[in-house]
Design a protein around this motif. Structure first.
Motif, PDB file in Angstrom:
ATOM      1  N   ALA A  15       0.734  -0.923   0.179  1.00  0.00           N
ATOM      2  CA  ALA A  15      -0.411  -0.118   0.281  1.00  0.00           C
ATOM      3  C   ALA A  15       1.112   1.004  -0.065  1.00  0.00           C
ATOM      4  CB  ALA A  15      -0.588   0.025   1.231  1.00  0.00           C
ATOM      5  N   VAL A  16       0.304   2.303  -0.855  1.00  0.00           N
ATOM      6  CA  VAL A  16       1.257   3.569  -0.248  1.00  0.00           C
ATOM      7  C   VAL A  16      -0.292   5.014  -0.731  1.00  0.00           C
ATOM      8  CG1 VAL A  16       3.305   2.947  -2.315  1.00  0.00           C
ATOM      9  CG2 VAL A  16       1.420   4.100  -3.270  1.00  0.00           C
ATOM     10  N   LEU A  17       0.783   5.221  -0.029  1.00  0.00           N
ATOM     11  CA  LEU A  17      -0.338   6.307   0.248  1.00  0.00           C
ATOM     12  C   LEU A  17      -0.038   7.168  -1.101  1.00  0.00           C
ATOM     13  CD1 LEU A  17      -1.011   8.875   2.459  1.00  0.00           C
ATOM     14  CD2 LEU A  17       0.712  10.064   2.610  1.00  0.00           C
ATOM     15  N   GLY A  18      -1.899   7.033  -1.259  1.00  0.00           N
ATOM     16  CA  GLY A  18      -2.767   8.247  -2.759  1.00  0.00           C
ATOM     17  C   GLY A  18      -3.352   6.949  -3.360  1.00  0.00           C
ATOM     18  N   HIS A  30      -5.602   3.809  -3.406  1.00  0.00           N
ATOM     19  CA  HIS A  30      -6.595   3.837  -2.342  1.00  0.00           C
ATOM     20  C   HIS A  30      -7.539   2.567  -2.362  1.00  0.00           C
ATOM     21  CE1 HIS A  30      -5.916   7.885  -1.233  1.00  0.00           C
ATOM     22  NE2 HIS A  30      -6.883   8.352  -2.390  1.00  0.00           N
ATOM     23  N   GLN A  31      -7.324   1.209  -3.059  1.00  0.00           N
ATOM     24  CA  GLN A  31      -8.210   0.762  -3.526  1.00  0.00           C
ATOM     25  C   GLN A  31      -8.099  -0.204  -2.934  1.00  0.00           C
ATOM     26  OE1 GLN A  31      -4.319  -1.819  -6.743  1.00  0.00           O
ATOM     27  NE2 GLN A  31      -6.460  -2.238  -6.619  1.00  0.00           N
ATOM     28  N   GLY A  32      -7.722  -0.324  -1.185  1.00  0.00           N
ATOM     29  CA  GLY A  32      -7.589  -1.418   0.079  1.00  0.00           C
ATOM     30  C   GLY A  32      -6.783  -2.351  -0.230  1.00  0.00           C
ATOM     31  N   ASP A  33      -6.980  -3.480   0.797  1.00  0.00           N
ATOM     32  CA  ASP A  33      -5.693  -4.480   0.608  1.00  0.00           C
ATOM     33  C   ASP A  33      -6.501  -5.574  -0.519  1.00  0.00           C
ATOM     34  OD1 ASP A  33      -4.015  -3.245   1.744  1.00  0.00           O
ATOM     35  OD2 ASP A  33      -4.104  -3.970   3.526  1.00  0.00           O
ATOM     36  N   TRP A  34      -7.427  -5.988   0.243  1.00  0.00           N
ATOM     37  CA  TRP A  34      -8.082  -6.792  -0.871  1.00  0.00           C
ATOM     38  C   TRP A  34      -8.427  -6.490  -2.165  1.00  0.00           C
ATOM     39  CZ3 TRP A  34      -9.119 -11.166  -2.004  1.00  0.00           C
ATOM     40  CH2 TRP A  34     -10.185 -11.430  -3.065  1.00  0.00           C
ATOM     41  N   ARG A  46      -6.125  -5.256  -3.928  1.00  0.00           N
ATOM     42  CA  ARG A  46      -4.215  -4.660  -4.454  1.00  0.00           C
ATOM     43  C   ARG A  46      -4.474  -6.429  -4.215  1.00  0.00           C
ATOM     44  NH1 ARG A  46      -3.153   0.259  -2.126  1.00  0.00           N
ATOM     45  NH2 ARG A  46      -3.683  -0.595  -0.134  1.00  0.00           N
ATOM     46  N   GLN A  96      -6.220  -8.474  -4.718  1.00  0.00           N
ATOM     47  CA  GLN A  96      -7.694  -9.674  -6.196  1.00  0.00           C
ATOM     48  C   GLN A  96      -6.403  -8.943  -7.203  1.00  0.00           C
ATOM     49  OE1 GLN A  96     -10.846  -7.481  -4.772  1.00  0.00           O
ATOM     50  NE2 GLN A  96     -11.848  -9.158  -6.217  1.00  0.00           N
ATOM     51  N   LEU A 102     -10.569 -12.193   5.516  1.00  0.00           N
ATOM     52  CA  LEU A 102     -10.762 -10.471   5.337  1.00  0.00           C
ATOM     53  C   LEU A 102     -10.025  -9.932   6.664  1.00  0.00           C
ATOM     54  CD1 LEU A 102     -10.580  -7.893   3.701  1.00  0.00           C
ATOM     55  CD2 LEU A 102     -13.243  -7.864   4.434  1.00  0.00           C
ATOM     56  N   ARG A 103     -10.800 -10.705   8.157  1.00  0.00           N
ATOM     57  CA  ARG A 103     -10.335  -9.975   8.722  1.00  0.00           C
ATOM     58  C   ARG A 103      -8.769 -10.252   9.351  1.00  0.00           C
ATOM     59  NH1 ARG A 103     -15.160 -11.974  12.573  1.00  0.00           N
ATOM     60  NH2 ARG A 103     -16.988 -10.836  11.991  1.00  0.00           N
ATOM     61  N   GLN A 124      -5.157  -8.269   6.086  1.00  0.00           N
ATOM     62  CA  GLN A 124      -3.650  -7.005   6.337  1.00  0.00           C
ATOM     63  C   GLN A 124      -2.249  -7.332   7.113  1.00  0.00           C
ATOM     64  OE1 GLN A 124      -6.961  -3.723   7.566  1.00  0.00           O
ATOM     65  NE2 GLN A 124      -5.892  -2.704   6.285  1.00  0.00           N
ATOM     66  N   ARG A 158       1.039  -7.811   5.822  1.00  0.00           N
ATOM     67  CA  ARG A 158       2.642  -7.587   6.257  1.00  0.00           C
ATOM     68  C   ARG A 158       3.685  -8.268   6.815  1.00  0.00           C
ATOM     69  NH1 ARG A 158      -2.170  -4.714   5.534  1.00  0.00           N
ATOM     70  NH2 ARG A 158      -1.555  -2.392   4.812  1.00  0.00           N
ATOM     71  N   GLY A 180     -14.958  -6.588  12.361  1.00  0.00           N
ATOM     72  CA  GLY A 180     -14.667  -7.825  12.649  1.00  0.00           C
ATOM     73  C   GLY A 180     -13.058  -7.386  12.849  1.00  0.00           C
ATOM     74  N   ILE A 181     -12.432  -6.434  11.592  1.00  0.00           N
ATOM     75  CA  ILE A 181     -11.569  -6.307  11.279  1.00  0.00           C
ATOM     76  C   ILE A 181     -10.987  -5.046  11.834  1.00  0.00           C
ATOM     77  CG2 ILE A 181     -10.304  -5.504   8.974  1.00  0.00           C
ATOM     78  CD1 ILE A 181     -12.771  -6.085   7.657  1.00  0.00           C
ATOM     79  N   PRO A 239      -0.178   4.504   5.083  1.00  0.00           N
ATOM     80  CA  PRO A 239      -0.435   5.020   4.396  1.00  0.00           C
ATOM     81  C   PRO A 239      -2.127   4.802   4.261  1.00  0.00           C
ATOM     82  CG  PRO A 239       0.133   3.026   3.146  1.00  0.00           C
ATOM     83  CD  PRO A 239       0.707   3.173   4.475  1.00  0.00           C
ATOM     84  N   LEU A 245      -6.485   0.232   3.886  1.00  0.00           N
ATOM     85  CA  LEU A 245      -8.164  -0.146   4.007  1.00  0.00           C
ATOM     86  C   LEU A 245      -7.762  -1.901   3.570  1.00  0.00           C
ATOM     87  CD1 LEU A 245     -10.692   1.525   1.733  1.00  0.00           C
ATOM     88  CD2 LEU A 245     -10.466   2.138   4.462  1.00  0.00           C
ATOM     89  N   ALA A 246      -8.918  -2.671   4.578  1.00  0.00           N
ATOM     90  CA  ALA A 246      -8.239  -3.949   4.492  1.00  0.00           C
ATOM     91  C   ALA A 246      -9.669  -3.811   2.998  1.00  0.00           C
ATOM     92  CB  ALA A 246      -9.133  -4.635   5.828  1.00  0.00           C
ATOM     93  N   ARG A 268     -12.177  -1.751  -0.040  1.00  0.00           N
ATOM     94  CA  ARG A 268     -12.573  -0.545  -0.430  1.00  0.00           C
ATOM     95  C   ARG A 268     -13.695  -0.871  -0.352  1.00  0.00           C
ATOM     96  NH1 ARG A 268     -11.053   3.440  -5.141  1.00  0.00           N
ATOM     97  NH2 ARG A 268     -10.417   1.154  -5.744  1.00  0.00           N
ATOM     98  N   GLU A 306     -14.529   4.771   0.378  1.00  0.00           N
ATOM     99  CA  GLU A 306     -14.148   5.850  -0.969  1.00  0.00           C
ATOM    100  C   GLU A 306     -11.938   5.812  -0.747  1.00  0.00           C
ATOM    101  OE1 GLU A 306     -15.787   9.928  -1.452  1.00  0.00           O
ATOM    102  OE2 GLU A 306     -17.399   8.584  -0.902  1.00  0.00           O
TER     103      GLU A 306
END
Lengths: 718, 718
Positions: A154-157, A159-163, A165, A167, A186-187, A190, A194, B327-328, B337, B340-341, B343, B369
Motif C-alpha cells: 500500500a502506498v499513500l494515494g 486507495h483500492q484497499g488491501d483486498w 490489491r 485481487q 478478510l479479517r 492485513q 504485512r 471485526g477487522i 498509508p 483499508l482492508a 474498499r 472511497e
C-alpha cells in the motif's frame, strides 16, 4: 542418444532461436524459443508441471531432470550449453530439497535442444489408483487451490484497499477474476500481507481459493498444505479419511460409533425420536456434529495437523443421516411418499454446522437418489462407476437397508430393500456387533455336526486352541484405528454395545455371533443337513449339538467351555427365520431390478460396505443372499461409500458427475411393487431353487427331503 | 369520453378480437387480445402492476379502477360488456380490501376497449420522495423479493425432493432459475410446505429471495411483509431506520450512543485501543454488535414487529466504524498509508456477525472511497447525488473528521479534513453534547455586549424567561426517539455523557454549550466587537461580561442565575482558538478541492450530518467555516449518510451506483498537501478576508483594527 535420433527434426528448424524440447515420460515435444524457461516450454507443449511460486524460487515444485542438454554436462552433440546455468538461489533450493542433480524448470532457460524428464512429484496432474472391482485412476483436482502471490504494498494515494490489491495480483499472476472473500479471511488479510514481505519489499501470501471463486484463507509467505476430510456417516459407525488434497494420500483413517445410537438403533427409531421429542432432532444433530469434531481432531492429531487445516470436507450417508447432519428433520422419510428435503448436493459452510475445521471451510454433501437411497449409495456409484462399464454389475451395500444397484453404462436401476438388522447381528439371540470375541467364521463338519469357529481378535480356529502355545491376535477388527485404504475394514456392525462384552476374558473365547458369522453358520447348518431347505431344523436329526424346547430347536455353535461366560452360544430357529427374511428381501430386491431391466444374469457382483468385506461369497450364495454369478466375479470392495466421498473430495469434477448420475439412475420403489412381494415369497427357502444357482453346482449337498407333517415333500410331489 | 376520443384508433383494429386498452396515469396503451387479463395487458404495454399471488385471488395487490368499459357500467359506446364480470371470489376479496368499486386486474378479462386507472398502491414500481437539497425520487427495488408460489405435492415415485419441487414451481411461476437455498431455510422447508395447503390440495408458500439468487426464507401460505434496517454507525451515535421494503416507509427510527465511546472518544483513540489491547478489537466489535441488536429490537418493537422480520440491512459508517463492525482490526487506518482492508462494498451474512435479524438476512456494507472517507460519505453521495447535478456542489459532513465533497456530474473530489472534536463541543471549556440544557442558539447585543440564548428542551430565549408563565418545552432534541424522516435531527454531539448534566434542574436553565452554540457564540462575539479578526479578545474592550485572568480573557455567556449549577458559563480564549483551528481545517479542505478543481466559487453548499442541521448558515459563513455562497443556496440535509444507507436498502441498483461512484470520486489527501497547509494558515482569521465573502456584504460589522503589541495593525499596514 535422443538428440541424435532427433537430428532430422533438429535440422528442420532453420531458425537458430528455436530449439527442440522433449518432455518424458509423456514424450510431448515442440519447438521453443531461446530464452524461454523449461516451465514455459512445458506449458507450451501441453505438459503440466507443478509450480506454486511462479518462478520465484521458493517452492521447488517444478523440478525436472535433464537427460540430455544439461549445463554444463559434456558430450552434447552441438558442444554448446543447452540450458542457462543454475543461479545460486536455484542451487540453494535444490540442495534444500535434496536433489542437487535436478533443475528447477522455472529457472532453466532454453539455449539449445533439451530432453527433460518430469518426475512423478513434479507433475501437476497427480493421480491415485483406487483398487476396486475394477482398478481405476482418480485425478487429483480438489475444490481447493492454494496460490502463492506477491502483492504491491500500500502506498499513500492509492486507495483500492488491501483486498483490491490482492485481487489485482491474483488476476495478474493466477488469472483469477471476480473473486469474493470470506469475512474470516478478510479479517486476517492485513496482518498476513504485512507479515510476509519479500526481499524485493512486496507482500507475499499464500491464498486458499475455493472453487475458483471465493478466497477462504490467506497466510503470510509461501505455505504448503491443504487437507480435506471425507466422512461416511453410517447409522452405527462414522468413518473419516483425512487426505492431503495435493497428493491424494490418506494421512489418517478414523472410525467411531455414531453417538445417535443412544436415540435409536435403526433409522426408523431415530426418525421416531425426531418426531416424538421436541428437541429430538437437535440432540441427534448436536451429537453427530460433536462426534465428527472428535473424529476430525483425532485424525488431525494422527497426521500431525490441526483440525483447522481441514479446508474442505465431503459427507456421505443415508438420507436420514444427511438430513440430521444438516439439521433437517428426517420425519418425512418415515412414511410415504418419503419426500427428501433436498435431493441435490449441497455446499454448506462448515462453521454453520458447528464443525470446527478451517473457519472458511466448506462442506459438500453428495446428492441422494430417492427417499431411501442416499448420498452413501451415490458414493458407491462414484467409487465403483458401474455406469462406465460394459458388464452388467450388481452392487449390493448391505446394512439395515440394503441398497442395490444394477446396470451398466447404458442403464442403471437402484432400489432399497428392507433387510432389517439381522445381518448386523441384531434380532439374533447371540448376535453382537463385530468386536473382539464375536464369532465371524464357522465351519460345521457334515459328519459330526460339530462346529469350529474363529472369533475376532484371535488368529486360530477353535479346534486349534491349545495346539499352539503362543496366542496371536489377528488385526482384522481394530476398534479405533483402521488400516489405510484400500484394505480398510470398518467395524460397522451393530446391536451390541462395546460394554456388553467382557474385556477381561481370554482373547480366544467366544462372546457372540456377528453378521458374517451368522451367515456362515446358517449356510453351514444347511450344508451339514441340520436345516431343511425351508429353514426348519431337520426333525429327523437327533444330535447332542441340537437342543429342543418343544417345537423350537437350536444348534449349539459354541459349548460353554468355548465362551467367555461359560454359557453355550446357540443358533435358534428364530435366528434362522430372521436370516431367511433378510436374505429374501435382499435377493428379491436384486431380482426385481433384474426383472425391470429384463436381464437373466449378472456379470459381476460387488459387495460394498464393511459387512460385504467379511462375508464369504460362497456362503452368501448358498444362503441365497445374492443371485447366481461366477464366484470369481464376486468382489468385496469395503467401504465404497466412504471411498466415493474421498473421490469427490479429491476431484471436484466428480461432484458434478455424482449429481448427474444421481438423477440418471432409475429408482425402483420396492415397498409398493407386487413383483417384489412375489420374489420375496419365492426367496424364503435355502437355496430356494438349486437350478437358479448353476455356479453352486457340486457345492450344495444332496438336499434333505423337506418333511412337513411327517410326510416327505419330495415324495408328495413325486 | 375517452373511448370516443380513441374511436379513430378503435376503428383501426379491424380484427374484432383485438381491443384497445389504456392505462392511466401513464397513458400507456396498446391492442390486446380478447380474453387476456388486464394484468397481462398491462405487462404487454409496459405498465407494471403489483401482483404477488399471480392471479390466485389471494393478494388483492393488482387492483385497478375502470374509468371506461367497466362491466356492467352503462353508457359504453359499443353498449357491450368490455370486461368479464367479477367472480364471487373477486368480489369477496375487493370487499375485504375495502374497495368494492375496483377490479382485480388479474381477474378482469378484456372483451372490449377499456380505460383503466392504476392507483399508486397498485403500481409495482413504487417510489418515495426524498426531500433534500434537490428533491429526488427513490424507486423501491430492494434486494429482497417475496413470492407466493404453489408447489406440487410429493408423490411416491417422484424423487426430486421438496426443494427441487419448489425450484420447479419458482421457475414456472416466477421465472427464477439457478437458485440456491440457505441452510436455515432448507431446515424449515418441509414443514412450511405442508402447513400451507391450498383448496386444490397444492402446497402454498411465500418465499423470500435475495438478489434473485438465494432463497433465504420460506413461510406457509400467503404472507406479506419484508422489512429492512438501515444503520449509520457514527463514532458517537448509532442511528437506525426500520423500513418497510415494499413501500419504503420508515416504520421506526432509533438512535443510541455508540457503546465504543467507553474505549475512546474519537477514532484515533479507538484505533489505539485496538492496537494496545489484546482483545481490544473484540471488545469494540462485540459492543457495537450488541448495540445494533438492541437498536433493532427497539425499532422492531416500535413497529410492532420482531427483529427476525428484518430480512436485509445496510450499514454505513466511517472506515474505522465499518472495520470494527466487520471485526477487522482498524490499526492500518491509524497511520500512513491508511490502507483499508477492503474498499469495496461487502455482503455478509448477518448471523456471521452475531446480528439477530432473520437467520437468512444479509448485511450490505456500502463501499468506502479512501482510508479516511468511508461508507458514510458514500451514503451522503447516494442521498444527495451531486454526481447527477450541473451545479457545482460543496458537501460538508462535519464530525471529528469533516468529509468534504466537491463536484458535479463531470468530476468529483473528496477530502477528509482533521477538524478535531471542537465542533462537537469537545475541547471547549463548557462544551457538552447536544442534550437538554445545552445552549444551541446565541445572540449578542452589539451595544450592551449581553447575550441571549436558547437551550435544548426549552422554547423560550433566555430574555423571555419569566415573561410567560407556562413553560413549553421544545421537541427539538428528543433523546431516544427521533421524529420520522425527513425532519430527523439526531442527538449526534459528543463530549459530555448524559450523566454529566443534572436532570433535576429547571428545564430552561443552561448546563453547557453544544456544537451549534459554540459556533454561534464565537460568530456573535466577533460581530459584537468582542473578538478581533485574529481571534483575540479585543484588548481595548472592558465590560462586565468580559473577565480576564492575566493575558487570558473569557466571555460570560450565561450568568450564574441562568445556569443549572449557579456558576456562569464562559467562552474562553482557548475555546475561540479551538474553533478557529477547526474552522480553518474545514475551510482549507474545501478550498483545497476548489483549487484542485480550478473553480473560484460553488453554486450550492450542502451541510450534512446532524451537526449541519443545527448550525445557522450565516453564522457558519461569518465564522469562515464554509466558503462564500448565496446563503439561500446553503442547505442542511440532516443525516444524509443514514439516508444513503436507507436508499441502498430500498434500491439494490443504488448499491452498484455507490460502488461505481466510490471508485470514480477522486480522493485528495489533505495531510500531505502543501496547498492544504497554506490554505489552513490563511484561514485562521475571522473572517480571514472579507473580500472572499461577497455574500456577507453588509452583514459583517466594521472590522475592529487588530491590535498587536499595542500597535494597530491597520495603522501599521497603512
Amino acid at each position: 542418444m535422443l538428440l541424435q535420433s532427433t537430428n532430422a527434426m533438429t535440422n528442420n528448424h532453420t531458425q537458430k532461436d528455436k530449439n527442440f524440447v522433449i518432455f518424458m515420460p509423456s514424450g510431448r515435444r515442440g519447438l521453443v524459443e531461446t530464452g524461454q524457461s523449461l516451465l514455459e516450454a512445458a506449458r507450451q507443449v501441453g505438459v503440466e508441471i507443478e509450480s506454486i511460486c511462479n518462478g520465484r524460487l521458493t517452492c521447488g515444485k517444478c523440478k525436472v531432470h535433464i537427460e540430455e542438454g544439461a549445463f554444463p554436462k559434456h558430450g552434447i552433440v552441438s558442444g554448446a550449453s543447452h540450458l542457462s546455468p543454475p543461479s545460486g538461489k536455484e542451487k540453494e533450493l535444490l540442495a534444500e530439497i535434496g536433489d542437487g542433480s535436478g533443475r528447477l524448470s522455472c529457472s532453466a532457460f532454453v539455449q539449445g535442444d533439451v530432453l527433460a524428464f518430469v518426475p512423478e512429484e513434479s507433475r501437476a496432474q497427480k493421480q491415485i489408483i483406487r483398487k476396486s472391482a475394477s482398478e481405476r485412476v482418480i485425478e487429483i483436482a480438489p475444490a481447493i487451490r492454494q496460490i502463492y502471490v506477491e502483492v504491491e504494498t500500500a502506498v499513500l494515494g492509492q486507495h483500492q484497499g488491501d483486498w483490491g490489491r490482492l485481487q489485482s495480483a491474483l488476476t495478474e499472476q493466477a488469472g483469477l477474476t471476480g473473486l469474493t472473500i470470506d469475512l474470516q479471511a478478510l479479517r486476517r488479510l492485513q496482518t498476513a500481507l504485512r507479515s510476509g514481505k519479500t526481499a524485493a519489499g512486496k507482500w507475499a501470501v499464500t491464498v486458499t481459493v475455493w472453487q475458483e471463486r471465493e478466497l477462504i484463507d490467506v497466510q503470510p509467505g509461501y505455505v504448503e498444505g491443504a487437507y480435506g476430510l471425507a466422512v461416511d456417516i453410517g447409522s452405527t459407525t462414522i468413518a473419516g479419511y483425512l487426505c492431503d488434497l495435493r497428493t491424494g494420500a490418506i494421512l489418517a483413517t478414523e472410525a467411531m460409533m455414531n453417538p445417535q445410537v443412544t436415540y435409536g438403533e435403526d433409522l426408523m427409531s431415530r426418525i421416531s425420536y425426531a418426531m416424538m421429542h421436541k428437541n429430538g432432532l437437535d440432540k441427534m444433530h448436536t451429537a453427530v456434529i460433536k462426534a465428527i469434531n472428535q473424529l476430525a481432531a483425532r485424525a488431525a492429531k494422527t497426521a500431525g495437523l490441526r483440525p483447522r487445516q481441514i479446508y474442505e470436507a465431503v459427507f456421505v450417508g443415508n438420507t436420514t443421516m444427511t438430513h440430521i447432519l444438516l439439521g433437517i428433520n428426517p420425519v418425512e422419510l418415515g412414511g410415504a411418499p418419503f419426500a427428501l428435503a433436498n435431493r441435490d448436493s449441497m455446499d454448506v459452510r462448515a462453521r454453520d454446522l458447528g464443525l470446527r475445521f478451517h473457519p472458511g471451510a466448506n462442506v459438500h454433501v453428495l446428492p441422494s437418489e430417492a427417499g431411501h437411497v442416499g448420498a452413501d449409495n451415490v458414493g458407491v456409484l462414484l467409487a465403483e462407476e458401474p455406469y462406465n462399464q460394459d458388464d452388467i454389475v450388481l452392487t449390493v451395500d448391505v446394512g439395515t437397508n440394503a441398497e442395490i444397484l444394477l446396470g451398466n453404462r447404458d442403464w442403471m436401476f437402484s432400489a432399497s430393500s428392507p433387510t432389517g438388522p439381522a445381518f448386523e447381528g441384531a434380532q439374533i439371540a447371540f448376535g453382537m456387533r463385530a468386536a473382539p470375541g464375536a464369532i465371524e467364521r464357522v465351519r460345521i463338519d457334515p459328519l459330526t455336526k460339530k462346529a469350529r469357529f474363529r472369533v475376532i481378535g484371535e488368529a486360530r480356529w477353535s479346534n486349534e486352541w491349545g495346539v499352539e502355545t503362543e496366542i496371536e491376535t489377528t488385526n482384522d477388527h481394530p476398534t479405533t484405528r483402521l488400516p489405510d485404504y484400500p484394505t480398510t475394514r470398518l467395524p460397522d456392525y451393530k446391536t451390541t454395545r462395546p460394554q456388553d462384552y467382557p474385556t477381561t476374558r481370554p482373547a480366544h473365547l467366544a462372546v457372540g455371533i456377528c453378521g458374517s458369522g451368522i451367515i456362515e453358520v446358517v449356510a453351514e447348518m444347511f450344508l451339514a443337513g441340520i436345516l431343511q431347505a425351508d429353514g426348519r431344523f431337520n426333525p429327523n436329526l437327533n444330535h447332542d449339538r441340537i437342543v429342543r424346547n418343544g417345537s423350537k430347536a437350536a444348534y449349539v455353535l459354541a459349548t460353554g467351555d468355548q465362551t467367555g461366560n461359560g454359557q453355550p452360544i446357540l443358533v435358534t430357529q428364530d435366528d434362522v427365520r430372521s436370516i431367511q427374511l433378510a436374505k429374501a428381501a435382499l435377493y428379491a430386491g436384486a431380482k426385481l431390478l433384474m426383472l425391470r431391466a429384463n436381464v437373466k444374469k449378472v456379470n459381476k457382483i460387488v459387495l460394498a460396505g464393511a459387512f460385504g468385506s467379511y462375508i464369504d461369497p460362497k456362503h452368501a450364495m448358498i444362503l441365497g443372499l445374492i443371485p447366481d454369478c461366477d464366484l470369481e466375479q464376486v468382489y468385496a470392495v469395503g467401504n465404497a461409500a466412504g471411498d466415493g466421498a474421498r473421490i469427490a473430495l479429491l476431484n471436484r469434477h466428480k461432484r458434478k458427475e455424482a449429481q448427474n448420475v444421481a438423477h440418471w439412475v432409475q429408482y425402483v420403489e420396492t415397498a409398493v411393487d407386487p413383483d417384489f412381494q412375489n420374489e420375496f415369497v419365492g426367496a424364503i427357502h435355502l437355496p430356494h431353487a438349486s437350478d437358479a444357482f448353476p455356479h453352486l453346482d457340486g457345492l450344495l449337498p444332496e438336499p434333505i427331503p423337506v418333511v412337513r407333517n411327517g410326510r416327505s415333500r419330495r415324495r408328495r410331489r413325486g
